[in-house]
Design a protein around this motif. Sequence first.
Motif, PDB file in Angstrom:
ATOM      1  N   GLY A   1       0.806  -1.211   0.000  1.00 48.58           N
ATOM      2  CA  GLY A   1       0.000   0.000   0.000  1.00 48.58           C
ATOM      3  C   GLY A   1       0.838   1.259   0.000  1.00 48.58           C
ATOM      4  N   PHE A   2       0.135   2.344  -0.142  1.00 46.39           N
ATOM      5  CA  PHE A   2       0.727   3.679  -0.102  1.00 46.39           C
ATOM      6  C   PHE A   2      -0.230   4.553   0.681  1.00 46.39           C
ATOM      7  CE2 PHE A   2       0.634   8.019  -1.712  1.00 46.39           C
ATOM      8  CZ  PHE A   2       1.954   8.389  -1.547  1.00 46.39           C
ATOM      9  N   PHE A   3       0.306   5.443   1.514  1.00 44.06           N
ATOM     10  CA  PHE A   3      -0.556   6.435   2.134  1.00 44.06           C
ATOM     11  C   PHE A   3       0.202   7.733   2.364  1.00 44.06           C
ATOM     12  CE2 PHE A   3       0.858   3.981   5.889  1.00 44.06           C
ATOM     13  CZ  PHE A   3       1.159   4.959   6.822  1.00 44.06           C
ATOM     14  N   ALA A   4      -0.563   8.781   2.460  1.00 47.17           N
ATOM     15  CA  ALA A   4      -0.013  10.103   2.729  1.00 47.17           C
ATOM     16  C   ALA A   4      -0.715  10.654   3.960  1.00 47.17           C
ATOM     17  CB  ALA A   4      -0.218  11.030   1.543  1.00 47.17           C
ATOM     18  N   SER A   5       0.065  11.223   4.858  1.00 41.61           N
ATOM     19  CA  SER A   5      -0.507  11.809   6.070  1.00 41.61           C
ATOM     20  C   SER A   5      -0.137  13.287   6.147  1.00 41.61           C
ATOM     21  CB  SER A   5      -0.018  11.069   7.314  1.00 41.61           C
ATOM     22  OG  SER A   5       1.383  11.195   7.440  1.00 41.61           O
ATOM     23  N   TYR A   6      -1.047  14.056   6.725  1.00 41.97           N
ATOM     24  CA  TYR A   6      -0.814  15.481   6.959  1.00 41.97           C
ATOM     25  C   TYR A   6      -0.999  15.729   8.443  1.00 41.97           C
ATOM     26  CZ  TYR A   6      -0.902  20.518   6.718  1.00 41.97           C
ATOM     27  OH  TYR A   6      -0.607  21.851   6.895  1.00 41.97           O
ATOM     28  N   THR A   7       0.027  16.274   9.098  1.00 40.60           N
ATOM     29  CA  THR A   7      -0.026  16.563  10.528  1.00 40.60           C
ATOM     30  C   THR A   7      -0.337  18.034  10.738  1.00 40.60           C
ATOM     31  OG1 THR A   7       1.592  14.822  10.939  1.00 40.60           O
ATOM     32  CG2 THR A   7       1.248  16.439  12.692  1.00 40.60           C
ATOM     33  N   PHE A   8      -1.433  18.286  11.450  1.00 38.37           N
ATOM     34  CA  PHE A   8      -1.847  19.646  11.780  1.00 38.37           C
ATOM     35  C   PHE A   8      -1.166  20.050  13.086  1.00 38.37           C
ATOM     36  CE2 PHE A   8      -5.242  17.732   9.359  1.00 38.37           C
ATOM     37  CZ  PHE A   8      -5.568  18.723   8.447  1.00 38.37           C
ATOM     38  N   HIS A   9      -0.268  21.025  13.007  1.00 40.01           N
ATOM     39  CA  HIS A   9       0.434  21.514  14.197  1.00 40.01           C
ATOM     40  C   HIS A   9       0.992  22.885  13.879  1.00 40.01           C
ATOM     41  CE1 HIS A   9       3.455  21.739  17.415  1.00 40.01           C
ATOM     42  NE2 HIS A   9       2.657  20.891  18.045  1.00 40.01           N
ATOM     43  N   LYS A  10       0.980  23.764  14.854  1.00 43.49           N
ATOM     44  CA  LYS A  10       1.432  25.141  14.622  1.00 43.49           C
ATOM     45  C   LYS A  10       2.908  25.218  14.233  1.00 43.49           C
ATOM     46  CE  LYS A  10       2.251  26.066  19.539  1.00 43.49           C
ATOM     47  NZ  LYS A  10       3.684  25.968  19.515  1.00 43.49           N
ATOM     48  N   ASP A  11       3.706  24.243  14.622  1.00 41.44           N
ATOM     49  CA  ASP A  11       5.129  24.253  14.302  1.00 41.44           C
ATOM     50  C   ASP A  11       5.483  23.516  13.013  1.00 41.44           C
ATOM     51  OD1 ASP A  11       5.684  25.734  16.589  1.00 41.44           O
ATOM     52  OD2 ASP A  11       5.971  23.932  17.809  1.00 41.44           O
ATOM     53  N   LEU A  12       4.484  22.927  12.358  1.00 39.47           N
ATOM     54  CA  LEU A  12       4.717  22.198  11.100  1.00 39.47           C
ATOM     55  C   LEU A  12       3.966  22.892   9.976  1.00 39.47           C
ATOM     56  CD1 LEU A  12       4.238  18.534  12.370  1.00 39.47           C
ATOM     57  CD2 LEU A  12       6.378  19.777  12.064  1.00 39.47           C
ATOM     58  N   SER A  13       4.661  23.140   8.889  1.00 40.35           N
ATOM     59  CA  SER A  13       4.000  23.796   7.765  1.00 40.35           C
ATOM     60  C   SER A  13       4.160  22.948   6.509  1.00 40.35           C
ATOM     61  CB  SER A  13       4.579  25.195   7.534  1.00 40.35           C
ATOM     62  OG  SER A  13       5.944  25.113   7.207  1.00 40.35           O
ATOM     63  N   LEU A  14       3.367  23.288   5.516  1.00 41.76           N
ATOM     64  CA  LEU A  14       3.423  22.571   4.251  1.00 41.76           C
ATOM     65  C   LEU A  14       4.776  22.765   3.573  1.00 41.76           C
ATOM     66  CD1 LEU A  14       1.849  20.828   2.290  1.00 41.76           C
ATOM     67  CD2 LEU A  14       0.903  22.899   1.296  1.00 41.76           C
ATOM     68  N   PHE A  15       5.296  23.983   3.653  1.00 39.53           N
ATOM     69  CA  PHE A  15       6.601  24.306   3.061  1.00 39.53           C
ATOM     70  C   PHE A  15       7.453  25.023   4.099  1.00 39.53           C
ATOM     71  CE2 PHE A  15       3.439  24.628  -0.371  1.00 39.53           C
ATOM     72  CZ  PHE A  15       3.890  23.605  -1.185  1.00 39.53           C
ATOM     73  N   PHE A  16       8.762  24.926   3.959  1.00 35.68           N
ATOM     74  CA  PHE A  16       9.658  25.682   4.831  1.00 35.68           C
ATOM     75  C   PHE A  16       9.549  27.161   4.462  1.00 35.68           C
ATOM     76  CE2 PHE A  16      11.414  21.505   5.462  1.00 35.68           C
ATOM     77  CZ  PHE A  16      11.831  21.542   6.779  1.00 35.68           C
TER      78      PHE A  16
END
Length: 189
Positions: free
Chosen positions: A93-108
């Motif tokens: 399988g393959f999966f993608a996860s997105y973590t919602f957190h104020k210190d993590l962003s989509l891009f640097f």
Amino acid sequence: MFLIGSGIKANAQKLKFLIPDEAIVQYAGSIGYFSVGAGYEIFGNKRGNLAFHYGYVPENKGGELNIATVKLSYKPWVVKLKEWGTLYPFNPGFFASYTFHKDLSLFFPSGQYPNDYYYWSEAIRPHLSFSTELELKPPKALTNVGVRALGLYIETNTNDFYLINYLQNMKTLTIDDIFQLGLGLRVKF
């Protein structure tokens, strides 16, 4: 009135594909300390799965995190176990996860680092996974309320970041350093 009623029924039939084929709960496995989800059988042979999960990590288990995940898997081999169950021994399988957190962003942040210094996202992780599932015929009490089967599974996975670090540090890291394990239950309707 008849035309309105038949129009509503026809529209409901068109939207039937939105109703999930299974409810899922999972412990650990890179998508939260605990997660819940809904899944869909996506191929006519019922061997493909598309699932959506919401996972949560409490503060006392590594910091409060909320994680959204989309999983895609396939069951290439089937082993019938009499009339009481089915074993799916190796499911890639393959999966993608997105973590919602104020210190993590989509891009640097731009300007903080030279262009292309970091090539990954802080919040998004693509994963490769492998699972084994034992599908059991449910007790009669559950079939009476629409449960078709119960699936117990174990899943191991790694993500892009772990895999790249392993390949760059093979003298220090072992293969089991980069894999995570999850346990789950599927209630299939």
